[in-house]
Each structure stands twice: as structure tokens, then as C-alpha cells.
Design a protein around this motif. Structure first.
Motif, short mmCIF file in Angstrom:
data_model
loop_
_atom_site.label_atom_id
_atom_site.label_comp_id
_atom_site.label_asym_id
_atom_site.label_seq_id
_atom_site.Cartn_x
_atom_site.Cartn_y
_atom_site.Cartn_z
N ALA A 134 4.32 26.12 21.15
CA ALA A 134 5.38 25.40 20.43
C ALA A 134 6.42 24.85 21.39
O ALA A 134 6.90 23.73 21.23
N LEU A 159 -3.32 26.19 13.98
CA LEU A 159 -2.16 26.94 14.45
C LEU A 159 -1.43 27.60 13.29
O LEU A 159 -0.85 28.68 13.44
N THR A 160 -1.46 26.96 12.13
CA THR A 160 -0.78 27.52 10.96
C THR A 160 -1.46 28.77 10.42
O THR A 160 -0.89 29.47 9.58
N THR A 171 1.90 31.97 19.62
CA THR A 171 2.71 32.32 18.45
C THR A 171 4.14 32.72 18.83
O THR A 171 4.90 33.17 17.98
N TRP A 184 7.22 32.32 16.62
CA TRP A 184 7.33 30.97 16.11
C TRP A 184 6.63 30.86 14.77
O TRP A 184 5.51 31.33 14.61
N TRP A 186 4.76 28.69 12.49
CA TRP A 186 4.03 27.43 12.42
C TRP A 186 4.03 26.83 11.02
O TRP A 186 3.94 25.60 10.87
N VAL A 191 2.42 21.25 12.08
CA VAL A 191 1.77 20.87 13.32
C VAL A 191 2.01 19.38 13.57
O VAL A 191 2.46 18.65 12.70
#
Length: 269
Positions: A134, A159-160, A171, A184, A186, A191
Motif C-alpha cells: 500500500a 488484495l482485498t 497487509t 492496512w 484494503w 485497489v
């Protein structure tokens, strides 16, 4: 046959784009003027969000992958575009990249130490976190059009969908105040998809895009690229709102605003 195949491949790379004339940050009460250079052959289309809903209905950020994917094979384009991958498709163990440096994990911007910023993408298992994924997007994403590592994890999952694990650099980011790793979210940031508007419109608002990236609003970066076109504008609280006047009664972008172009030197610059 070979020439024909090359022509079709290049044609597929022309992702659907939008360009509407109008002052930057214009409010919805201002008139919309038609741009010049509307495509004589490109059909009208709706702007869709990541769930396939018309942004006029959802109010959400536009998804170039879904919008352009109505006609173009955007997944193929993203997976075979070096600009999007930035070495992500050639990740290695630390020290195995072509540079031979023990901290590099790819031959591209994603994974290769940057001597200008003096930052590097932290490999998993490293004892000290420098750039998590990120933070890489926030600080180096101005040189990346989205897609690749800004959408998918190194394990190949969205990534989510990642579950935070200790100080996993995919992460976690560094807290700017404490300098300590922090998780982080997501799903909150979203994204950053491959942004077709950057290359296939004549005046993409790259500054607005970069502001959203730095703020961690990754899912709104493509929308911000259209700021100043008359299609979307930003409210005083920072939220984005679509201009209904730029669309027809069927929810498609008005015909006179459907414009596309080959990438120019200005786009590449």
C-alpha cells in the motif's frame, strides 16, 4: 495473416475512455460544452463500477476494467502490459533478481530498490518494514498506471481478500507518526485498477489521480483522472459526484463525449 493479427492486438489495447470539456473541479450547475474529436466509430457505453453497476445508480468509482471490459479483453491487456506489471510477474526471492542486489525481488519498479527515493519493497520475512504494498502505491504509484501489484497479491489472490498476518508487507504500512507497522485496510482503500484513461485521453488529470493515491483512496484514482472533463466533479468534502448531464436517458455517456486516442508523447511523459 501476421499483419492482421498485429493490427487486431493493437486495436484491443484501445481501452474505452472518456473525455469531456469543462473547467477543472466544475460544479454540476455549470454548463457542459461538447469536446472536439469525438470518435466517429466508437459506440456509446455506460461507465460501470467494479460490481458492474452504472455509476449513475451506485455513485461509486468507475472501474476501467469492467467498463472497458464490455468490449475489450482488459484482463489479457493488464496481464501482458509491462507498465501494469512493473516486474510483478517476474518476482523472485531476494537477491535472485537480475540486478544481483540482495534486497531486490524483481527487475521492475515493483521489487527493485529505487536509488532516487532510497526506498525498497520489503520482502516477506524481512525484519524491518520499509515499503509495504500500500505504501508502494502511495509513494511510487505516480509512476504506475495501476493493475498488477496494485490489485493482486504475490500469492495471486485479490488484495482485498488478504488476512493481515503479523507484519506482512502486503497487509501493513508504516505509521507516519510512530514509524511502527500498522495494518492496512484494503477494503476501505480499494485497489488501483489499470487506468485506461491515463493513456487514451488527451488531457487526463494526473495530478488529481496522484492526490487520491497519496491519500490512500486507490479505488477513486481512475475517477479522479476524469476530473475537469465535465463527467465528474469533486465536492468540498472530497467526495466525487457524477454529472448526469453528461449521460443520455439510457445511462450511456452522451455520444459527443465518447472520445478515444492513441497514447501520445504527452501521455507517456
Amino acid at each position: 495473416m501476421r499483419k492482421a493479427r498485429v493490427f487486431l492486438t493493437l486495436g484491443a489495447l484501445l481501452a474505452v475512455t472518456v473525455l469531456v470539456a469543462g473547467p477543472a473541479g466544475a460544479g454540476s450547475n455549470l454548463p457542459i460544452s461538447a469536446p472536439s474529436g469525438a470518435s466517429p466509430i466508437h459506440p456509446q457505453f455506460p461507465l460501470l463500477d467494479a460490481d458492474g453497476n452504472n455509476v449513475l445508480d451506485s455513485g461509486g468509482p468507475v472501474s476501467p476494467m469492467v467498463t472497458c471490459g464490455q468490449c475489450h479483453d482488459t484482463a489479457f491487456i493488464e496481464q501482458h502490459d509491462y507498465h501494469a506489471q512493473q516486474g510483478f510477474d517476474r518476482m523472485t526471492s531476494p537477491g535472485q533478481a537480475p540486478s544481483g542486489r540482495p534486497w531486490d525481488t524483481s527487475p521492475g519498479l515493483f521489487g527493485e530498490w529505487n536509488p532516487i527515493t532510497y526506498r525498497y519493497l520489503t520482502p516477506k520475512g524481512d525484519e524491518r518494514l520499509d515499503l509495504g504494498t500500500a505504501d508502494w502505491i502511495r509513494y511510487l504509484g505516480f509512476r504506475h498506471p495501476g493493475g498488477g501489484p496494485a490489485v493482486t497479491s504475490q500469492e495471486g489472490v485479490p488484495l482485498t481478500a488478504l488476512v493481515p498476518s503479523d507484519t506482512d508487507p502486503e497487509t501493513h504500512v508504516l505509521d507516519p507518526e510512530t514509524g511502527e507497522p500498522t495494518t492496512w485496510d484494503w477494503n476501505a482503500s480499494g485497489v488501483e485498477e489499470l487506468n485506461c484513461f491515463l493513456c487514451h485521453t488527451s488531457q487526463p488529470n494526473n495530478e488529481a489521480r496522484i492526490r487520491e493515491l497519496k491519500a490512500g483512496n486507490f479505488q477513486w484514482a481512475s475517477t479522479a483522472t476524469l476530473d475537469g472533463t465535465g463527467v465528474v466533479f469533486q465536492l468540498t468534502d472530497g467526495e466525487w459526484q457524477w454529472k448526469k448531464e453528461a449521460f443520455d436517458d439510457n445511462g450511456n455517456l452522451s455520444r459527443r463525449f465518447v472520445t478515444i486516442q492513441d497514447p501520445s508523447s504527452e501521455n507517456c511523459g
